[in-house]
Design an enzyme around this catalytic site. Structure first.
Site, PDB file in Angstrom:
ATOM      1  N   TRP A 106     -89.876   2.425 -69.984  1.00  0.00           N
ATOM      2  CA  TRP A 106     -88.755   1.929 -70.776  1.00  0.00           C
ATOM      3  C   TRP A 106     -87.739   3.023 -71.029  1.00  0.00           C
ATOM      4  O   TRP A 106     -86.528   2.791 -70.942  1.00  0.00           O
ATOM      5  CB  TRP A 106     -89.233   1.322 -72.089  1.00  0.00           C
ATOM      6  CG  TRP A 106     -89.961   0.020 -71.886  1.00  0.00           C
ATOM      7  CD1 TRP A 106     -91.262  -0.241 -72.170  1.00  0.00           C
ATOM      8  CD2 TRP A 106     -89.432  -1.191 -71.312  1.00  0.00           C
ATOM      9  NE1 TRP A 106     -91.575  -1.537 -71.816  1.00  0.00           N
ATOM     10  CE2 TRP A 106     -90.475  -2.139 -71.293  1.00  0.00           C
ATOM     11  CE3 TRP A 106     -88.181  -1.555 -70.803  1.00  0.00           C
ATOM     12  CZ2 TRP A 106     -90.305  -3.440 -70.787  1.00  0.00           C
ATOM     13  CZ3 TRP A 106     -88.007  -2.858 -70.302  1.00  0.00           C
ATOM     14  CH2 TRP A 106     -89.053  -3.762 -70.300  1.00  0.00           C
ATOM     15  N   ASP A 177     -86.088   3.793 -79.577  1.00  0.00           N
ATOM     16  CA  ASP A 177     -86.538   2.461 -79.171  1.00  0.00           C
ATOM     17  C   ASP A 177     -87.933   2.283 -79.749  1.00  0.00           C
ATOM     18  O   ASP A 177     -88.884   2.913 -79.294  1.00  0.00           O
ATOM     19  CB  ASP A 177     -86.561   2.370 -77.636  1.00  0.00           C
ATOM     20  CG  ASP A 177     -87.129   1.048 -77.126  1.00  0.00           C
ATOM     21  OD1 ASP A 177     -87.509   0.192 -77.954  1.00  0.00           O
ATOM     22  OD2 ASP A 177     -87.190   0.878 -75.885  1.00  0.00           O
ATOM     23  N   LYS A 201     -92.599  -8.106 -79.589  1.00  0.00           N
ATOM     24  CA  LYS A 201     -93.846  -7.348 -79.492  1.00  0.00           C
ATOM     25  C   LYS A 201     -94.614  -7.460 -80.820  1.00  0.00           C
ATOM     26  O   LYS A 201     -95.748  -7.867 -80.840  1.00  0.00           O
ATOM     27  CB  LYS A 201     -93.575  -5.874 -79.171  1.00  0.00           C
ATOM     28  CG  LYS A 201     -92.645  -5.640 -77.985  1.00  0.00           C
ATOM     29  CD  LYS A 201     -93.241  -6.079 -76.661  1.00  0.00           C
ATOM     30  CE  LYS A 201     -92.224  -6.213 -75.539  1.00  0.00           C
ATOM     31  NZ  LYS A 201     -91.475  -5.031 -75.189  1.00  0.00           N
TER      32      LYS A 201
HETATM   33  C1  LIG Z   1     -90.403  -4.788 -74.180  1.00  0.00           C
HETATM   34  C2  LIG Z   1     -89.693  -3.510 -74.362  1.00  0.00           C
HETATM   35  C3  LIG Z   1     -88.339  -3.358 -74.013  1.00  0.00           C
HETATM   36  C4  LIG Z   1     -87.523  -4.475 -73.412  1.00  0.00           C
HETATM   37  O1  LIG Z   1     -87.386  -5.508 -74.311  1.00  0.00           O
HETATM   38  P1  LIG Z   1     -86.534  -6.819 -73.962  1.00  0.00           P
HETATM   39  O2  LIG Z   1     -86.512  -7.514 -75.281  1.00  0.00           O
HETATM   40  O3  LIG Z   1     -87.282  -7.558 -72.905  1.00  0.00           O
HETATM   41  O4  LIG Z   1     -85.194  -6.398 -73.528  1.00  0.00           O
HETATM   42  C5  LIG Z   1     -87.749  -2.141 -74.248  1.00  0.00           C
HETATM   43  N1  LIG Z   1     -88.434  -1.122 -74.779  1.00  0.00           N
HETATM   44  C6  LIG Z   1     -89.741  -1.223 -75.116  1.00  0.00           C
HETATM   45  C7  LIG Z   1     -90.442  -0.045 -75.711  1.00  0.00           C
HETATM   46  C8  LIG Z   1     -90.394  -2.424 -74.926  1.00  0.00           C
HETATM   47  O5  LIG Z   1     -91.696  -2.540 -75.253  1.00  0.00           O
END
Ligand SMILES: *Cc1c(COP(=O)(O)O)cnc(C)c1O
Length: 366
Positions: A106, A177, A201
């Site tokens: 990511w 993030d 998540k």
């Molecule tokens: C799932 C995830 C993303 C992407 O998320 P989307 O909502 O599908 O854009 C980005 N960063 C992390 C750490 C993730 O777990």
């Protein structure tokens, strides 16, 4: 399985939600008490939704101890849109460089998007060893005049998590993030300039991203940004500039309320998460090498536990055996292989105990 029986869902995202939250959704789904409409149909300008939005923000402020220097807004487009939105607002036109600590897939994606908006520099990457750890303090150095320092708190695919968010140099905003470990443990928000979490998540369903931004950073945005990509639009309009994802925000509110009232806060939730992850890592470590963890000790995620068996064939057999017992979505991401058990807040201890029992039995019989 009967129509309403639930499996133990180890999916990485969209992921399991707390059952009391689902029960509340079910109660509200045909008709909100006294209103005669469901949360899927109600106006985003209704007093009901205003209350939902206010409570969601209030509960998140309380859970995370968000100081009044920061604002919470709800954005569309997932965390992936934040890969662009953060550099659009904090890098574009600044002439500065944005720095990235890359500890997994990511983070690597985030760098690629930022590179479209300005200069980027990778201050550390774990790519060479397959993203198995976070760096030690002395392995990286961030510049004191970067536009920001970006970090991925928990790399969902590799199962690599910073034990604690790293610090940016004085005056450099830390951008994090936190999609896959948001609300899993207390965080010192005062140290963070901007953080974002796709809800699916650990905080709710897909469709909304929680963004926490330090208010003074809003002025860094260059003029002329599209309204929907400018954090100021969301801050100035309390996330109600256009039609927000009403249902997703409502569920995030219910999850926050559940964490506050039923779990008792993030310190308690962290303890539960440590207990669950501890069982799995102990099972890996006690297996005499039958199971091999992907992440190095010290970087092991409390949310996504990644490991493999001696062969890919045994990986597949393990996944199939697990599924036959109602333990589902354990196949690792295709880029890492092996097994990934995602054990977010809503995963009950019992689910993890069932998995560790299977690990013991499977190792003994193979
Ligand atoms: C799932 C995830 C993303 C992407 O998320 P989307 O909502 O599908 O854009 C980005 N960063 C992390 C750490 C993730 O777990």
């Amino acid at each position: 399985m009967t129509d309403t029986e639930r499996v133990v869902n180890f999916a990485a995202g969209p992921a399991a939600l707390p059952v009391p939250v689902l029960e509340q959704v079910r109660r509200d789904l045909i008709s909100l008490p006294g209103l005669g409409v469901s949360p899927l149909e109600i106006s985003h300008r209704s007093p009901w939704f205003r209350d939902v939005l206010d409570e969601a923000v209030k509960d998140l402020v309380e859970l995370l101890g968000v100081p009044d220097t920061h604002r919470i807004v709800f954005c569309p487009g997932g965390a992936t849109q934040q890969f662009s939105m953060a550099p659009l607002n904090l890098l574009r036109g600044s002439g500065l460089t944005a720095e990235y600590l890359v500890t997994g897939a990511w983070g690597a994606k985030a760098v690629r998007e930022a590179g479209k908006e300005g200069n980027v520099s990778i201050v550390w990457t774990g790519a060479e060893d397959g993203f198995a750890r976070v760096p030690g303090d002395y392995e990286w150095e961030a510049s004191p005049d970067a536009a920001y320092l970006h970090v991925t708190a928990n790399e969902t695919i590799e199962g690599v998590e910073w034990p604690e968010l790293p610090s940016a140099p004085c005056g450099v905003p830390l951008v994090a993030d936190v999609s896959s470990d948001f609300l899993s443990r207390p965080v010192d928000i005062a140290r963070v300039g901007l953080m974002y979490a796709g809800a699916q998540k650990n905080a709710g369903p897909a469709g909304v991203t929680v963004v926490i931004v330090r208010e003074d950073l809003l002025d860094r945005a260059p003029p002329g940004l599209p309204a929907m990509l400018d954090y100021r639009t969301f801050v100035e309009h309390d996330s109600l500039y256009n039609t927000p994802p009403v249902f997703a925000i409502y569920v995030v509110m219910l999850v926050s309320r559940w964490l506050r009232d039923e779990v008792g806060g993030l310190a308690e939730q962290e303890e539960r998460n440590r207990a669950k992850a501890g069982l799995l890592y102990d099972a890996i470590d006690a297996s005499d090498g039958f199971y091999t963890g992907h992440a190095k000790p010290g970087s092991r995620s409390l949310m996504n536990v990644t490991f493999r068996l001696p062969t890919a064939e045994l990986d597949s057999r393990f996944v199939a055996d697990a599924a036959s017992q109602g333990l589902v979505e354990l196949k690792g991401h295709r880029s890492v292989g092996g097994i990934r058990a995602s054990i977010y807040n809503a995963m009950p201890l019992k689910g993890v105990e069932a998995l560790t029992e299977l690990m013991r039995v499977f190792a003994a019989s193979h």
